[in-house]
Scaffold this active site. Structure first.
Site, short mmCIF file in Angstrom:
data_model
loop_
_atom_site.label_atom_id
_atom_site.label_comp_id
_atom_site.label_asym_id
_atom_site.label_seq_id
_atom_site.Cartn_x
_atom_site.Cartn_y
_atom_site.Cartn_z
N LYS A 1 0.82 -1.21 0.00
CA LYS A 1 0.00 0.00 0.00
C LYS A 1 0.85 1.26 0.00
O LYS A 1 0.43 2.31 -0.47
CB LYS A 1 -0.99 -0.02 1.17
CG LYS A 1 -0.38 -0.25 2.55
CD LYS A 1 0.00 1.02 3.26
CE LYS A 1 0.57 0.72 4.63
NZ LYS A 1 1.02 1.93 5.34
N ASP B 1 -6.13 -0.03 5.14
CA ASP B 1 -4.77 0.50 5.27
C ASP B 1 -4.34 1.18 3.97
O ASP B 1 -3.67 2.23 3.98
CB ASP B 1 -3.81 -0.63 5.64
CG ASP B 1 -2.59 -0.13 6.39
OD1 ASP B 1 -2.53 1.06 6.71
OD2 ASP B 1 -1.70 -0.95 6.66
N ARG C 1 3.32 9.56 4.97
CA ARG C 1 4.67 9.92 4.53
C ARG C 1 4.87 9.56 3.05
O ARG C 1 5.54 10.28 2.31
CB ARG C 1 5.70 9.17 5.36
CG ARG C 1 5.54 9.35 6.84
CD ARG C 1 6.41 8.36 7.61
NE ARG C 1 6.02 8.29 9.00
CZ ARG C 1 6.59 7.49 9.89
NH1 ARG C 1 7.55 6.67 9.49
NH2 ARG C 1 6.20 7.49 11.14
N VAL D 1 10.90 8.33 7.56
CA VAL D 1 11.12 7.36 6.49
C VAL D 1 9.82 7.07 5.73
O VAL D 1 8.79 6.78 6.35
CB VAL D 1 11.70 6.05 7.05
CG1 VAL D 1 11.81 4.99 5.96
CG2 VAL D 1 13.07 6.30 7.69
#
Length: 336
Positions: free
Chosen positions: A199, A252, A263, A287
């Site tokens: 994902k 998700d 992010r 990250v």
């Protein structure tokens, strides 16, 4: 031989980022004592002196009487029965490098939605299984659409606990329980972990599309096709009677593609706005797991040869210097 987690099993968390911090907050509300391995001196000092993580989720205040924070990995692991990994996958090898304490009698839970980069191309569960000799019955996952920023503020969140033994999953689930946490359970270690990794790639694609000026109509198509790629990859690489239209899979995917906290979407957005991949990565303060996942999944898919045009497009933009605008235009006819 069965492995059962004791009801009084002690927990420890490895990592000091936003998700690790949110997890410690959840555990500390249920456990008398939680171990926490923090190797960053600034974070360690902030926790010891002020009861806060100064770098991540700084508004979250801890009762340090309930938390045993340490920069000694072996001390933290030695005092735990359940070790929860919550460091970025790109740095997990470094985090675990000082470990000499045996994991043989531990239950290890990955809360990491990433893949180990480099030459091994393994998920976290696969890596711990292979490198530390832990059988899959002693490995689990905590996953779901769960941005740390919302969990730390008590926003309603659905988590899925995955273990090969449903009883062990229930024990882990009770440790994460809160009035705003809804828990579900699964035994699909492979499928749930790979879905959580994949994902991130599709969130990158969505970010690129938004940065290029595409609208909501197209984003819906892009995400729907991304969900199809996830299902095809799982069905081909590890067939199982799984239902992917639930929160641990498609939920998700959706939150990572749409959320302002994502992010990976942010990284794609920077690239779509014209940043080079390197400059976009340098601008990120945390990250983006999708960067590493795009390379690893492409490598793994050379064995399975699943049709994944969106994932392929993201790989070419990130690693082969392909033009985001041209690549998105070439992708459009391949979507349905």
């Amino acid at each position: 031989m069965e492995y059962k987690i004791g009801k009084d099993a002690r927990c420890a968390v490895i990592g000091y980022g936003s998700w690790a911090t949110a997890i410690v907050g959840l555990l500390a509300a249920n456990e008398a004592r939680v171990g926490w391995y923090v190797r960053n001196p600034e974070v360690l000092e902030g926790l010891r002196s002020e009861g806060r993580n100064p770098r991540y989720l700084a508004d979250l205040e801890f009762d340090m009487e309930r938390i045993a924070v340490s920069d000694d990995l072996n001390e933290v692991v030695r005092g735990a029965d359940v070790v929860i990994l919550a460091a970025p996958s790109a740095y997990l090898k470094d985090f675990l490098a000082p470990l000499t304490e045996s994991l043989a009698d531990k239950f290890v839970v990955s809360a990491i939605k990433g893949i180990i980069p480099g030459d091994c191309y393994k998920t976290v569960v696969e890596y711990i299984h292979d490198e530390y000799g832990l059988p899959y019955k002693q490995l689990g996952l905590v996953t779901g659409p769960s941005h740390a920023e919302e969990v730390s503020r008590g926003k309603l969140t659905y988590l899925t606990v995955v273990c090969t033994d449903p009883e062990n999953a229930q024990v882990i689930g009770r440790k994460f329980a809160a009035p705003y946490i809804k828990l579900s359970y699964s035994t699909d270690l492979y499928g749930v972990e790979y879905a959580a990794i994949l994902k991130n790639i599709y969130a990158l694609a969505v970010g690129i599309a938004v940065g290029l000026g595409y609208g909501d109509n197209f984003l819906a198509v892009l995400i729907a096709n991304g969900a199809g790629e996830v299902k095809r990859f799982l069905d081909e690489s590890y067939p199982d009677a799984r239902e992917t239209l639930v929160s641990a899979y498609v939920g998700d995917l959706l939150v990572t593609c749409y959320s302002v906290h994502s992010r990976n979407r942010r990284l794609g957005l920077l690239i779509g706005h014209g940043c080079t991949v390197r400059s976009a990565l340098n601008e990120m303060t945390m990250v983006a797991e999708g960067y590493f996942a795009a390379d690893c999944i492409r490598h793994i898919n050379t064995r399975h040869r699943v049709e994944m045009p969106i994932a392929e497009m993201v790989y070419k933009v990130l690693y082969q210097g392909a033009s985001p605008r041209r690549s998105m235009k070439e992708l459009i006819p391949k979507l349905i």
